[in-house]
Design a protein around this motif. Structure first.
Motif, PDB file in Angstrom:
ATOM      1  N   ARG A  53       0.735  -1.722 -15.341  1.00 12.83           N
ATOM      2  CA  ARG A  53      -0.208  -2.165 -14.312  1.00 12.83           C
ATOM      3  C   ARG A  53       0.544  -2.767 -13.134  1.00 12.83           C
ATOM      4  NH1 ARG A  53      -2.890  -6.333 -16.768  1.00 12.83           N
ATOM      5  NH2 ARG A  53      -4.011  -4.830 -18.019  1.00 12.83           N
ATOM      6  N   VAL A  54       1.537  -3.605 -13.434  1.00 11.54           N
ATOM      7  CA  VAL A  54       2.337  -4.216 -12.369  1.00 11.54           C
ATOM      8  C   VAL A  54       3.120  -3.144 -11.617  1.00 11.54           C
ATOM      9  CG1 VAL A  54       4.292  -5.750 -11.920  1.00 11.54           C
ATOM     10  CG2 VAL A  54       2.457  -6.478 -13.427  1.00 11.54           C
ATOM     11  N   ALA A  55       3.697  -2.193 -12.365  1.00 10.90           N
ATOM     12  CA  ALA A  55       4.465  -1.114 -11.720  1.00 10.90           C
ATOM     13  C   ALA A  55       3.574  -0.281 -10.812  1.00 10.90           C
ATOM     14  CB  ALA A  55       5.112  -0.226 -12.786  1.00 10.90           C
ATOM     15  N   GLN A  56       2.371   0.032 -11.263  1.00 11.31           N
ATOM     16  CA  GLN A  56       1.467   0.839 -10.438  1.00 11.31           C
ATOM     17  C   GLN A  56       1.032   0.068  -9.194  1.00 11.31           C
ATOM     18  OE1 GLN A  56      -2.154   2.092 -12.307  1.00 11.31           O
ATOM     19  NE2 GLN A  56      -2.612   3.552 -10.700  1.00 11.31           N
ATOM     20  N   ASP A  57       0.686  -1.203  -9.361  1.00 12.26           N
ATOM     21  CA  ASP A  57       0.287  -2.006  -8.203  1.00 12.26           C
ATOM     22  C   ASP A  57       1.413  -2.101  -7.178  1.00 12.26           C
ATOM     23  OD1 ASP A  57      -2.151  -2.429  -9.392  1.00 12.26           O
ATOM     24  OD2 ASP A  57      -1.702  -4.487 -10.049  1.00 12.26           O
ATOM     25  N   GLN A  58       2.620  -2.340  -7.657  1.00 16.83           N
ATOM     26  CA  GLN A  58       3.761  -2.472  -6.756  1.00 16.83           C
ATOM     27  C   GLN A  58       4.058  -1.153  -6.049  1.00 16.83           C
ATOM     28  OE1 GLN A  58       5.483  -5.335  -6.011  1.00 16.83           O
ATOM     29  NE2 GLN A  58       6.321  -4.054  -4.426  1.00 16.83           N
ATOM     30  N   MET A  59       4.021  -0.052  -6.763  1.00 18.41           N
ATOM     31  CA  MET A  59       4.299   1.255  -6.158  1.00 18.41           C
ATOM     32  C   MET A  59       3.204   1.626  -5.155  1.00 18.41           C
ATOM     33  SD  MET A  59       7.201   2.271  -7.018  1.00 18.41           S
ATOM     34  CE  MET A  59       7.163   3.947  -6.458  1.00 18.41           C
ATOM     35  N   GLN A  60       1.992   1.227  -5.421  1.00 22.16           N
ATOM     36  CA  GLN A  60       0.903   1.481  -4.481  1.00 22.16           C
ATOM     37  C   GLN A  60       1.166   0.744  -3.167  1.00 22.16           C
ATOM     38  OE1 GLN A  60      -1.387   3.562  -5.789  1.00 22.16           O
ATOM     39  NE2 GLN A  60      -2.329   3.838  -3.804  1.00 22.16           N
ATOM     40  N   VAL A  61       1.603  -0.505  -3.256  1.00 21.10           N
ATOM     41  CA  VAL A  61       1.913  -1.298  -2.062  1.00 21.10           C
ATOM     42  C   VAL A  61       3.077  -0.668  -1.302  1.00 21.10           C
ATOM     43  CG1 VAL A  61       2.842  -3.517  -1.286  1.00 21.10           C
ATOM     44  CG2 VAL A  61       0.988  -3.469  -2.943  1.00 21.10           C
ATOM     45  N   ILE A  62       4.120  -0.246  -2.019  1.00 21.28           N
ATOM     46  CA  ILE A  62       5.294   0.354  -1.374  1.00 21.28           C
ATOM     47  C   ILE A  62       4.927   1.693  -0.735  1.00 21.28           C
ATOM     48  CG2 ILE A  62       7.558   1.373  -1.827  1.00 21.28           C
ATOM     49  CD1 ILE A  62       7.931  -0.857  -3.927  1.00 21.28           C
ATOM     50  N   ALA A  63       4.120   2.500  -1.419  1.00 23.61           N
ATOM     51  CA  ALA A  63       3.739   3.809  -0.887  1.00 23.61           C
ATOM     52  C   ALA A  63       2.885   3.679   0.364  1.00 23.61           C
ATOM     53  CB  ALA A  63       2.982   4.603  -1.954  1.00 23.61           C
ATOM     54  N   GLU A  64       2.117   2.602   0.468  1.00 25.36           N
ATOM     55  CA  GLU A  64       1.289   2.380   1.653  1.00 25.36           C
ATOM     56  C   GLU A  64       2.067   1.694   2.768  1.00 25.36           C
ATOM     57  OE1 GLU A  64      -2.007   0.203   0.112  1.00 25.36           O
ATOM     58  OE2 GLU A  64      -2.933   1.974  -0.803  1.00 25.36           O
ATOM     59  N   GLY A  65       3.357   1.418   2.557  1.00 29.65           N
ATOM     60  CA  GLY A  65       4.186   0.831   3.599  1.00 29.65           C
ATOM     61  C   GLY A  65       4.176  -0.676   3.622  1.00 29.65           C
ATOM     62  N   GLY A  66       3.649  -1.326   2.581  1.00 31.57           N
ATOM     63  CA  GLY A  66       3.628  -2.786   2.543  1.00 31.57           C
ATOM     64  C   GLY A  66       4.936  -3.357   2.055  1.00 31.57           C
ATOM     65  N   SER A  67       5.013  -4.672   2.017  1.00 31.72           N
ATOM     66  CA  SER A  67       6.247  -5.322   1.562  1.00 31.72           C
ATOM     67  C   SER A  67       6.167  -5.553   0.056  1.00 31.72           C
ATOM     68  CB  SER A  67       6.442  -6.647   2.291  1.00 31.72           C
ATOM     69  OG  SER A  67       5.370  -7.517   2.005  1.00 31.72           O
ATOM     70  N   GLN A  68       7.315  -5.586  -0.542  1.00 26.97           N
ATOM     71  CA  GLN A  68       7.426  -5.728  -1.990  1.00 26.97           C
ATOM     72  C   GLN A  68       6.988  -7.110  -2.445  1.00 26.97           C
ATOM     73  OE1 GLN A  68      11.400  -5.218  -3.326  1.00 26.97           O
ATOM     74  NE2 GLN A  68      11.025  -6.164  -5.286  1.00 26.97           N
ATOM     75  N   ILE A  69       6.300  -7.163  -3.574  1.00 28.27           N
ATOM     76  CA  ILE A  69       5.917  -8.429  -4.187  1.00 28.27           C
ATOM     77  C   ILE A  69       7.039  -8.800  -5.148  1.00 28.27           C
ATOM     78  CG2 ILE A  69       4.197  -9.609  -5.601  1.00 28.27           C
ATOM     79  CD1 ILE A  69       2.242  -7.341  -4.771  1.00 28.27           C
ATOM     80  N   GLY A  70       7.673  -9.952  -4.971  1.00 26.56           N
ATOM     81  CA  GLY A  70       8.826 -10.335  -5.782  1.00 26.56           C
ATOM     82  C   GLY A  70       8.489 -10.598  -7.235  1.00 26.56           C
ATOM     83  N   SER A  71       7.473 -11.408  -7.474  1.00 25.38           N
ATOM     84  CA  SER A  71       7.077 -11.699  -8.851  1.00 25.38           C
ATOM     85  C   SER A  71       5.550 -11.706  -8.927  1.00 25.38           C
ATOM     86  CB  SER A  71       7.648 -13.029  -9.320  1.00 25.38           C
ATOM     87  OG  SER A  71       7.152 -14.075  -8.520  1.00 25.38           O
ATOM     88  N   GLN A  72       5.065 -11.318 -10.084  1.00 25.93           N
ATOM     89  CA  GLN A  72       3.626 -11.173 -10.273  1.00 25.93           C
ATOM     90  C   GLN A  72       3.316 -11.447 -11.735  1.00 25.93           C
ATOM     91  OE1 GLN A  72       2.341  -7.306  -9.033  1.00 25.93           O
ATOM     92  NE2 GLN A  72       0.249  -7.594  -9.699  1.00 25.93           N
ATOM     93  N   ALA A  73       2.195 -12.107 -12.012  1.00 22.34           N
ATOM     94  CA  ALA A  73       1.784 -12.390 -13.388  1.00 22.34           C
ATOM     95  C   ALA A  73       0.662 -11.447 -13.790  1.00 22.34           C
ATOM     96  CB  ALA A  73       1.320 -13.830 -13.521  1.00 22.34           C
ATOM     97  N   SER A  74       0.764 -10.923 -14.992  1.00 18.93           N
ATOM     98  CA  SER A  74      -0.270 -10.055 -15.539  1.00 18.93           C
ATOM     99  C   SER A  74      -0.181 -10.100 -17.057  1.00 18.93           C
ATOM    100  CB  SER A  74      -0.081  -8.612 -15.045  1.00 18.93           C
ATOM    101  OG  SER A  74      -1.066  -7.778 -15.593  1.00 18.93           O
ATOM    102  N   GLY A  75      -1.305 -10.226 -17.701  1.00 15.16           N
ATOM    103  CA  GLY A  75      -1.333 -10.252 -19.157  1.00 15.16           C
ATOM    104  C   GLY A  75      -0.585 -11.418 -19.765  1.00 15.16           C
ATOM    105  N   GLY A  76      -0.492 -12.530 -19.047  1.00 13.45           N
ATOM    106  CA  GLY A  76       0.205 -13.700 -19.552  1.00 13.45           C
ATOM    107  C   GLY A  76       1.720 -13.614 -19.464  1.00 13.45           C
ATOM    108  N   ILE A  77       2.237 -12.598 -18.769  1.00 11.86           N
ATOM    109  CA  ILE A  77       3.680 -12.418 -18.613  1.00 11.86           C
ATOM    110  C   ILE A  77       4.020 -12.477 -17.135  1.00 11.86           C
ATOM    111  CG2 ILE A  77       5.623 -10.865 -19.046  1.00 11.86           C
ATOM    112  CD1 ILE A  77       3.960  -9.572 -21.256  1.00 11.86           C
ATOM    113  N   LEU A  78       5.093 -13.166 -16.784  1.00  8.25           N
ATOM    114  CA  LEU A  78       5.558 -13.207 -15.403  1.00  8.25           C
ATOM    115  C   LEU A  78       6.544 -12.060 -15.200  1.00  8.25           C
ATOM    116  CD1 LEU A  78       5.592 -14.673 -12.683  1.00  8.25           C
ATOM    117  CD2 LEU A  78       7.523 -15.989 -13.531  1.00  8.25           C
ATOM    118  N   PHE A  79       6.241 -11.186 -14.243  1.00  7.53           N
ATOM    119  CA  PHE A  79       7.054  -9.998 -13.994  1.00  7.53           C
ATOM    120  C   PHE A  79       7.853 -10.159 -12.715  1.00  7.53           C
ATOM    121  CE2 PHE A  79       3.474  -8.464 -16.463  1.00  7.53           C
ATOM    122  CZ  PHE A  79       4.115  -7.753 -17.458  1.00  7.53           C
ATOM    123  N   THR A  80       9.061  -9.632 -12.726  1.00  7.14           N
ATOM    124  CA  THR A  80       9.922  -9.590 -11.549  1.00  7.14           C
ATOM    125  C   THR A  80      10.153  -8.123 -11.214  1.00  7.14           C
ATOM    126  OG1 THR A  80      11.031 -11.535 -12.423  1.00  7.14           O
ATOM    127  CG2 THR A  80      12.071 -10.434 -10.570  1.00  7.14           C
TER     128      THR A  80
END
Length: 113
Positions: A53-80
């Motif tokens: 889910r985090v990978a898809q959200d991040q790739m969606q932002v990158i594909a639309e030309g947005g800036s990368q999100i450094g860290s994000q929480a999902s499912g009780g896990i902090l992702f980098t």
């Protein structure tokens, strides 16, 4: 059907109660390990879904030309997340360290609104 009882010095004992106790004991002996394994597998699957889910959200932002999100929480896990524009590769790492997901930009298409 007549109930069979054992006559003992201390009292009576029903065979039916012994059979029922044996059935409950055997059921618990067989089902408890399977239940524990089921919940462990369910937790691992939930963590894997959170990674993707985090990978898809991040790739969606990158594909639309947005800036990368450094860290994000999902499912009780902090992702980098780490984005390498030269290889078009996104790496998602969780704080649990159990899994790492690598996605290439060609695998996810940007949706137009």
């Amino acid at each position: 059907m007549k109930s069979t009882k054992l006559n003992d010095n201390s009292g009576y004992m029903l065979f039916e109660s012994l059979i029922a106790l044996a059935m409950v004991s055997i059921s618990l002996y067989v089902l408890l390990p399977h239940s524990a394994q089921f919940f462990t597998t369910l937790k691992a699957a939930g963590a894997e879904v959170a990674y993707w889910r985090v990978a898809q959200d991040q790739m969606q932002v990158i594909a639309e030309g947005g800036s990368q999100i450094g860290s994000q929480a999902s499912g009780g896990i902090l992702f980098t997340t780490t984005w390498n524009p030269e290889t078009s590769q996104l790496t998602v790492s969780g704080d649990d360290g159990a899994e790492r997901v690598t996605v290439r930009a060609e695998e996810i298409q940007a949706e137009s609104p």
